[in-house]
Design an enzyme around this catalytic site. Structure first.
Site, mmCIF file in Angstrom:
data_model
loop_
_atom_site.group_PDB
_atom_site.id
_atom_site.type_symbol
_atom_site.label_atom_id
_atom_site.label_comp_id
_atom_site.label_asym_id
_atom_site.label_seq_id
_atom_site.Cartn_x
_atom_site.Cartn_y
_atom_site.Cartn_z
ATOM 1 N N ILE A 106 0.941 -1.158 0.045
ATOM 2 C CA ILE A 106 0.186 -0.009 -0.012
ATOM 3 C C ILE A 106 0.832 1.220 -0.101
ATOM 4 O O ILE A 106 1.905 1.304 0.746
ATOM 5 C CB ILE A 106 -1.177 -0.002 1.076
ATOM 6 C CG1 ILE A 106 -1.640 -1.299 1.430
ATOM 7 C CG2 ILE A 106 -2.041 1.251 1.076
ATOM 8 C CD1 ILE A 106 -2.505 -1.642 0.262
ATOM 9 N N SER A 107 0.507 2.051 -0.879
ATOM 10 C CA SER A 107 0.960 3.449 -0.862
ATOM 11 C C SER A 107 2.580 3.294 -1.432
ATOM 12 O O SER A 107 2.775 2.882 -2.321
ATOM 13 C CB SER A 107 1.031 4.256 0.397
ATOM 14 O OG SER A 107 1.462 5.674 0.355
ATOM 15 N N LEU A 108 3.531 3.748 -0.508
ATOM 16 C CA LEU A 108 4.924 3.309 -0.766
ATOM 17 C C LEU A 108 5.265 1.979 -0.926
ATOM 18 O O LEU A 108 6.266 1.526 -1.275
ATOM 19 C CB LEU A 108 5.879 3.969 0.060
ATOM 20 C CG LEU A 108 7.513 4.139 -0.184
ATOM 21 C CD1 LEU A 108 7.583 4.704 -1.575
ATOM 22 C CD2 LEU A 108 8.252 4.573 0.851
ATOM 23 N N GLY A 139 3.884 0.157 -2.758
ATOM 24 C CA GLY A 139 4.004 -0.056 -4.163
ATOM 25 C C GLY A 139 5.243 -0.047 -4.810
ATOM 26 O O GLY A 139 5.621 -0.333 -5.985
#
Length: 454
Positions: A271-273, A275
């Site tokens: 999720i988010s970073l 990624g």
């Protein structure tokens, strides 16, 4: 870097950092089935005019989908917050959290376990939200205190919930990483495992909605925090590292040691970073059978450098190593310029304060120098498992969509690019505020890929 171009370079870089706060995702290649194609527009602020406050409010109120916030409580709290004021944000969310922590205690004492559980889940979210903007002073005792109340309250809610779980410690180098292992049932049966991890600014308790959705679909779910995240940075003081394969390997090793895990059926969702972190780990971990990058992030430094080069002037012929080398000298002119921008812009302030906190960096330049190491160049092609690259059409962290597209383009494995439009509010970063659309599309892909019934 030559001294003659330092001033021009600093001004150019400063403008780019203000406009390009972080690496995220967007691409027009394929719309998700949950959101039809529309023109890309920035979502209007729901409550706050300040973009960062508006997004963090959306992030909090979005937890209402899973019963871990309530819309009226969030709106009432927001109405008392002074725009752009970090102390006001902390005080009001903390007061709301305390109120519903106390309400939960009273309900539990009266024998109303479900009401107590629900109040605890909401209070845990509000404590976490209160702590979010405190990182400008890494020694502020409220960071650990408020984070600790969030975790404690969350665990009190879990203890009252029906979903089987275990609080786990994952061996990592000379210490352990904290995690939660959620189970479909207590049978001990070997099942498909979904590992979910957070990113630049999250705690694993925020991943509970993902875990609940996974359990509903027949997955056992493991969440964890690594270096730079949650407890690991706040209590253990271990900062982020770019070589995340050295984090994912011990997590997978721990997972396959459990009898409830089918070692041939492990999926990883970042999720988010995350990624960036999850694909970095999957590139070197053959035990990952499917990967979700949410959103896709390819190369933080390359994205920054490209924007600088497009700005022209002295920066036009700069190389990535030029930029990294200069930042490592901790130039005073860069730090002064960034701190000036931080005083004028909430998003820039938050990004740099949190970045210095989670990287244990003493200045903005030191933070950016370390963050530039977060690159999948030469690595993305090593990923072998089917990969879903997600993006949001109104993701304010990367409105040009460079990162998700670049990751997708450099994958050689089976892959899919899923872009969420903002027609029904799913275009934001990580589709926060639109869990129904997000989970429907992403879990359906994962179910199909892993051969789950759904």
């Amino acid at each position: 870097m030559k001294p003659g171009i330092t001033c021009i370079f600093t001004i150019t870089l400063l403008l780019i950092i203000i406009l390009t706060v972080s690496a995220g995702c967007i691409s027009p290649v394929q719309q998700s089935p949950a959101s039809s194609a529309v023109n890309v527009v920035e979502s209007p602020p729901a409550v706050f005019k300040d973009q960062e406050f508006s997004f963090q409010f959306l992030r909090t109120v979005g937890a209402s989908y899973s019963g871990e916030a309530d819309i009226g409580e969030c709106l009432a709290t927001a109405s008392r917050i002074k725009e752009g004021d970090f102390e006001s944000w902390y005080s009001e969310w903390k007061n709301t959290a305390d109120t519903f922590r106390t309400a939960g205690d009273k309900s539990l004492a009266a024998g109303h376990r479900r009401t107590a559980m629900e109040a605890y889940y909401r209070a845990a979210t509000y404590y976490r939200t209160a702590e979010f903007f405190l990182h400008g002073n890494s020694t502020d005792p409220r960071i650990v205190e408020t984070w600790g109340k969030s975790r404690e309250t969350f665990c009190d809610a879990l203890a009252l919930d029906a979903v089987p779980y275990e609080i786990v410690s994952i061996p990592y180098e000379n210490t352990t990483l904290p995690g939660y292992f959620y189970m479909v049932d207590n049978s001990g049966k070997s099942r498909t495992l979904l590992i979910v991890q957070t990113g630049f600014d999250g705690c694993q308790e925020e991943l509970h909605p993902y875990a609940v959705e996974g359990v509903k679909r027949g997955y056992n779910v493991l969440t964890f925090e690594g270096p730079g995240q949650g407890e690991v940075i706040r209590v253990q003081n271990i900062p982020f590292r770019s070589d995340w394969e050295n984090v994912i390997k011990p997590v997978v090793d721990y997972a396959v040691s459990r009898p409830e895990v089918d070692e041939d059926r492990i999926a990883l969702w970042g999720i988010s970073l995350g990624g960036y972190l999850a694909p970095r780990g999957a590139a070197y971990e053959p035990g990952i059978a499917a990967l979700v990058t949410d959103p896709g992030t390819y190369d933080v430094g390359e994205n920054l450098l490209r924007n600088l080069q497009e700005g022209g002037g002295a920066a036009a012929n700069m190389t990535k190593e030029d930029l990294r080398e200069w930042l490592r000298t901790d130039p005073a002119e860069f730090n002064d310029a960034i701190r000036k921008a931080m005083a004028d812009d909430t998003g820039t302030r938050w990004l740099n304060e949190n970045g210095m906190f989670v990287f244990s960096a003493g200045s903005p330049a030191q933070f950016w120098a370390k963050w530039m190491d977060f690159s999948l160049v030469g690595t993305a092609g090593k990923i072998q498992c089917p990969t879903l690259v997600c993006a949001g059409a109104a993701d304010h962290f990367d409105p040009d969509g460079v990162q998700a597209q670049a990751l997708y383009d450099n994958l050689t494995c089976e892959r899919k690019l899923m872009v969420f439009s903002d027609e029904y509010g799913a275009g934001s970063h990580c589709q926060l505020g639109a869990f129904a659309q997000s989970f429907g599309a992403k879990f359906d892909w994962l179910d199909d890929t892993m051969g789950m019934d759904g």
